[in-house]
Design a protein around this motif. Sequence first.
Motif, PDB file in Angstrom:
ATOM      1  N   GLN A 186      54.396  45.048  68.473  1.00  0.00           N
ATOM      2  CA  GLN A 186      54.224  44.944  67.023  1.00  0.00           C
ATOM      3  C   GLN A 186      55.565  44.557  66.415  1.00  0.00           C
ATOM      4  O   GLN A 186      56.558  45.273  66.573  1.00  0.00           O
ATOM      5  CB  GLN A 186      53.727  46.275  66.447  1.00  0.00           C
ATOM      6  CG  GLN A 186      53.168  46.177  65.036  1.00  0.00           C
ATOM      7  CD  GLN A 186      52.593  47.501  64.569  1.00  0.00           C
ATOM      8  OE1 GLN A 186      53.277  48.519  64.547  1.00  0.00           O
ATOM      9  NE2 GLN A 186      51.320  47.497  64.199  1.00  0.00           N
ATOM     10  N   HIS A 201      53.872  39.683  59.256  1.00  0.00           N
ATOM     11  CA  HIS A 201      53.530  40.058  60.633  1.00  0.00           C
ATOM     12  C   HIS A 201      53.696  38.832  61.513  1.00  0.00           C
ATOM     13  O   HIS A 201      53.129  37.771  61.228  1.00  0.00           O
ATOM     14  CB  HIS A 201      52.087  40.563  60.686  1.00  0.00           C
ATOM     15  CG  HIS A 201      51.564  40.733  62.080  1.00  0.00           C
ATOM     16  ND1 HIS A 201      50.334  40.234  62.488  1.00  0.00           N
ATOM     17  CD2 HIS A 201      52.112  41.317  63.179  1.00  0.00           C
ATOM     18  CE1 HIS A 201      50.141  40.515  63.749  1.00  0.00           C
ATOM     19  NE2 HIS A 201      51.202  41.170  64.204  1.00  0.00           N
ATOM     20  N   ALA A 205      49.247  42.440  68.758  1.00  0.00           N
ATOM     21  CA  ALA A 205      47.811  42.370  68.480  1.00  0.00           C
ATOM     22  C   ALA A 205      47.438  43.124  67.208  1.00  0.00           C
ATOM     23  O   ALA A 205      46.513  42.732  66.500  1.00  0.00           O
ATOM     24  CB  ALA A 205      47.029  42.924  69.672  1.00  0.00           C
ATOM     25  N   LYS A 206      48.152  44.200  66.919  1.00  0.00           N
ATOM     26  CA  LYS A 206      47.827  45.010  65.749  1.00  0.00           C
ATOM     27  C   LYS A 206      48.907  44.827  64.685  1.00  0.00           C
ATOM     28  O   LYS A 206      50.064  45.182  64.902  1.00  0.00           O
ATOM     29  CB  LYS A 206      47.721  46.485  66.133  1.00  0.00           C
ATOM     30  CG  LYS A 206      47.342  47.392  64.971  1.00  0.00           C
ATOM     31  CD  LYS A 206      47.248  48.847  65.405  1.00  0.00           C
ATOM     32  CE  LYS A 206      46.884  49.749  64.232  1.00  0.00           C
ATOM     33  NZ  LYS A 206      46.822  51.172  64.637  1.00  0.00           N
ATOM     34  N   PRO A 207      48.545  44.275  63.533  1.00  0.00           N
ATOM     35  CA  PRO A 207      49.543  44.077  62.476  1.00  0.00           C
ATOM     36  C   PRO A 207      49.989  45.408  61.877  1.00  0.00           C
ATOM     37  O   PRO A 207      49.249  46.399  61.906  1.00  0.00           O
ATOM     38  CB  PRO A 207      48.795  43.238  61.429  1.00  0.00           C
ATOM     39  CG  PRO A 207      47.592  42.699  62.134  1.00  0.00           C
ATOM     40  CD  PRO A 207      47.239  43.714  63.171  1.00  0.00           C
ATOM     41  N   VAL A 214      46.176  46.701  56.207  1.00  0.00           N
ATOM     42  CA  VAL A 214      46.691  45.919  57.336  1.00  0.00           C
ATOM     43  C   VAL A 214      47.095  44.531  56.856  1.00  0.00           C
ATOM     44  O   VAL A 214      46.356  43.871  56.118  1.00  0.00           O
ATOM     45  CB  VAL A 214      45.633  45.819  58.448  1.00  0.00           C
ATOM     46  CG1 VAL A 214      46.115  44.912  59.568  1.00  0.00           C
ATOM     47  CG2 VAL A 214      45.312  47.201  59.002  1.00  0.00           C
TER      48      VAL A 214
END
Length: 240
Positions: A186, A201, A205-207, A214
């Motif tokens: 991240q 971002h 994979a995950k913001p 998000v």
Amino acid sequence: MSKLILSLDGKTLKEYPLDKERILIGRKPGNDIQIDNVAVSGEHAVVITILNDSFLEDMGSTNGTKVNGNAVKKCFLQKSDVIEIGKYKLTYIREDAPRPAPDFDKTVMVRPAAPPPRPAMPAPAAIPAMLPSSVSIQSDAPPEKTLPPPQIRQGMAAIQLLTGPSAGRELDLVKNLTTLGKPGVQVAVITRRPQGYFITHVDGAKPPALNGRVLDLQPHPLRDHDIVELLGIKMEFFLK
């Protein structure tokens, strides 16, 4: 200015300067880089450029995107990286503007370390120990001598950790680009522009989240007392 060189079977077809923040690559005519081939999705990938740094993201293409032979979803682009889309290749040429030494801080990659007890106000170089990851801090331009608009004066913003073992520690945002996070997990960048501070971002994979929401791929303006959550750590952006 950095650029992408499009080639097929070793033959150069065209050069594309990275002269705006988002460069879209795909088969449809509306893309900045149009590759009219059935192996290329309508909107295949995007290159995001912030100051001197560029990031590639596959946009859910059918046949995927590779960098130097490896399939990627998102990644930082390094000098001479080769992006592969179908049989086509895009070579990333990074052309940094000349920098007058020694007024620039180089990128610093620091491994996490246990915070000292009751620390005094730390210098920015000590701040990366706050996060449970490597933190990149880069200055891409010398401090300006003239003041921007009053609400975003030079050196008058910071982030403070609210949770985690280093809660309470601060990082002054005096650089034009501050990178926070762990590559491949991240990563977000905070950029200082004439209009203010923005968070984007760029990897993972995950913001991260801003005020509980998000982030998408667009830069988001930061306002006084906004809360950013990155790698499970909450931090507050504030004007000083």
